[in-house]
Design an enzyme around this catalytic site. Structure first.
Site: not given
Ligand SMILES: *Cc1c(COP(=O)(O)O)cnc(C)c1O
Length: 401
Positions: A63, A115, A187
């Site tokens: 971990r 998101y 992001d």
């Molecule tokens: C899919 C997505 C997430 C979340 O990711 P997961 O791997 O599904 O938890 C976050 N930000 C964006 C822009 C996404 O497309």
């Protein structure tokens, strides 16, 4: 616009990467195994590691750290031009861990069309950590100034956004945020590090849902983060172990394998998406198309400045209503009706009734998520085949209006 121009984007005075993107994608974190000479480092499933003497070890417990995750984290750091890379059990686990770096009483400013899962975490979970969020339209970065409070610590942005592909100016937001002493998190899921490196544009931390382009084969759920900030990195490293939302060695192995073709895939995603966008824009069966690579995109100039390519995601409004859209989605032969994105295969979905069904009709209206808005994750199939499939499904769906 080409990745060869990466060096021009080093705004923070860092040393440019010694190798180009494709070379790093293939070699970073991928040294042959020193014990066996295996060119591909083996999958290491062990949860624990023998210590030579008490406290004398390379890895201790899986971990905390393990070989496959370490290799992947090295690759992520290299591709995002970062000193530190991290992998988590999902993009959502990454978000949760990053927000846990904040003290109770902190305030976060998030872009308004973030998101859905990030919105849900900020709105429904972060409150119990004592973290409050304001959602702000950051199409104009100046809007950030009015939202900053005494206890604001972090700005969370996404660019392009989902599914309406709005852009946020990372350089402008970072400049204003840094004046106020705030961390900027981007992001970068929709573009991948191939088309955009937020840290070079002033951001402090970049996160991805690696479930999408980074793994790229729709068979791993994972998240990653990268930063050059040592203090932030040590908090995240501590929480990665303390919270324990970590990916398995097998998933790390798979995602690392995916990364080795990221540059090839992204080029083809973008080439196909540009063709599909231009085709849709001249179709009599389509009301409007949203793609940053089109002149008609309201932020096309910012896209050219900030991104090295326009990505593989686009949205369009079919002529008709939600039933027309549903018929289109059922009648494509090659393109699969499904949520998610970023895999080699093309996917299509109806945000209003699928990914964004959790928003109220008013919220969807404000963001332009109409009932006839179809989102396409354009894959890397042959472009001609994609155009033919879209053409026949459009004609058939609209004919039955
Ligand atoms: C899919 C997505 C997430 C979340 O990711 P997961 O791997 O599904 O938890 C976050 N930000 C964006 C822009 C996404 O497309």
């Amino acid at each position: 616009m080409s990745p060869a121009n990466t060096k021009n984007l080093y705004a923070n005075g860092q040393e440019p990467a010694r190798y180009g993107f494709g070379t790093l994608a293939i070699h970073a974190g991928a040294e042959p195994d020193p014990h066996t000479g295996a060119v591909i480092p083996p999958l290491s499933l062990s949860t624990t590691f023998k210590q030579r003497a008490v406290g004398d070890f390379v890895y201790e417990y899986s971990r905390s750290d393990n070989p496959n995750r370490a290799h992947l984290e090295t690759a992520i750091a290299a591709l995002e031009h970062a000193k530190h890379g991290f992998a988590f059990a999902s993009g959502s686990a990454t978000t949760a861990t990053v927000l846990n770096t904040l003290q109770p009483g902190s305030h976060v400013i998030s872009v308004n069309d973030v998101y859905g899962g990030t919105h849900r975490y900020l709105n429904k979970v972060a409150g119990s950590l004592g973290v409050e969020t304001t959602f702000v339209d950051l199409a104009d970065a100046e809007n950030l100034r009015d939202a900053v409070r005494e206890n604001t610590k972090m700005v969370w942005i996404e660019t392009p956004t989902n599914p309406t592909l709005r852009l946020v100016d990372i350089v402008a937001v970072s400049a204003i945020a840094h004046e106020a002493g705030l961390y900027v998190v981007v992001d970068n899921t929709f573009l991948s590090p191939y088309f955009q490196n937020p840290l070079d544009l002033g951001a402090d931390l970049v996160v991805h849902s690696a479930t999408k382009y980074i793994n790229g084969h729709s068979d791993v759920v994972m998240g990653v983060a990268a930063t050059n900030d040592d203090a932030l990195a040590s908090k995240i490293r501590f929480l990665q172990n303390a919270i324990g939302a970590v990916p398995s060695p097998f998933d790390c192995y798979q995602a690392h394998r995916g990364i080795k073709t990221l540059h090839l895939r992204m080029r083809q995603h973008a080439e196909n998406a540009q063709r599909v966008a231009e085709f849709l824009e001249q179709s009599p069966y389509v009301d409007s198309v949203v793609y940053p690579g089109l002149q008609s995109h309201p932020q096309h100039e910012l896209a050219k400045r900030q991104m090295r390519g326009f990505g593989g995601m686009l949205s369009f409004r079919i002529k008709g209503d939600t039933n027309t859209a549903d018929r289109f989605l059922q009648r494509t032969a090659l393109i699969t009706l499904a949520e998610s994105l970023g895999g080699v295969e093309s996917l299509a979905e109806l945000p209003a009734r699928m990914t964004h069904a959790g928003l109220s009709p008013e919220e969807r209206n404000e963001l332009g998520i109409t009932d006839n808005l179809i989102r396409l994750s354009v894959g890397v199939e042959d472009g001609d085949d994609l155009l033919a499939d879209i053409a026949q499904a459009l004609a058939s769906a609209v004919a039955d209006n």
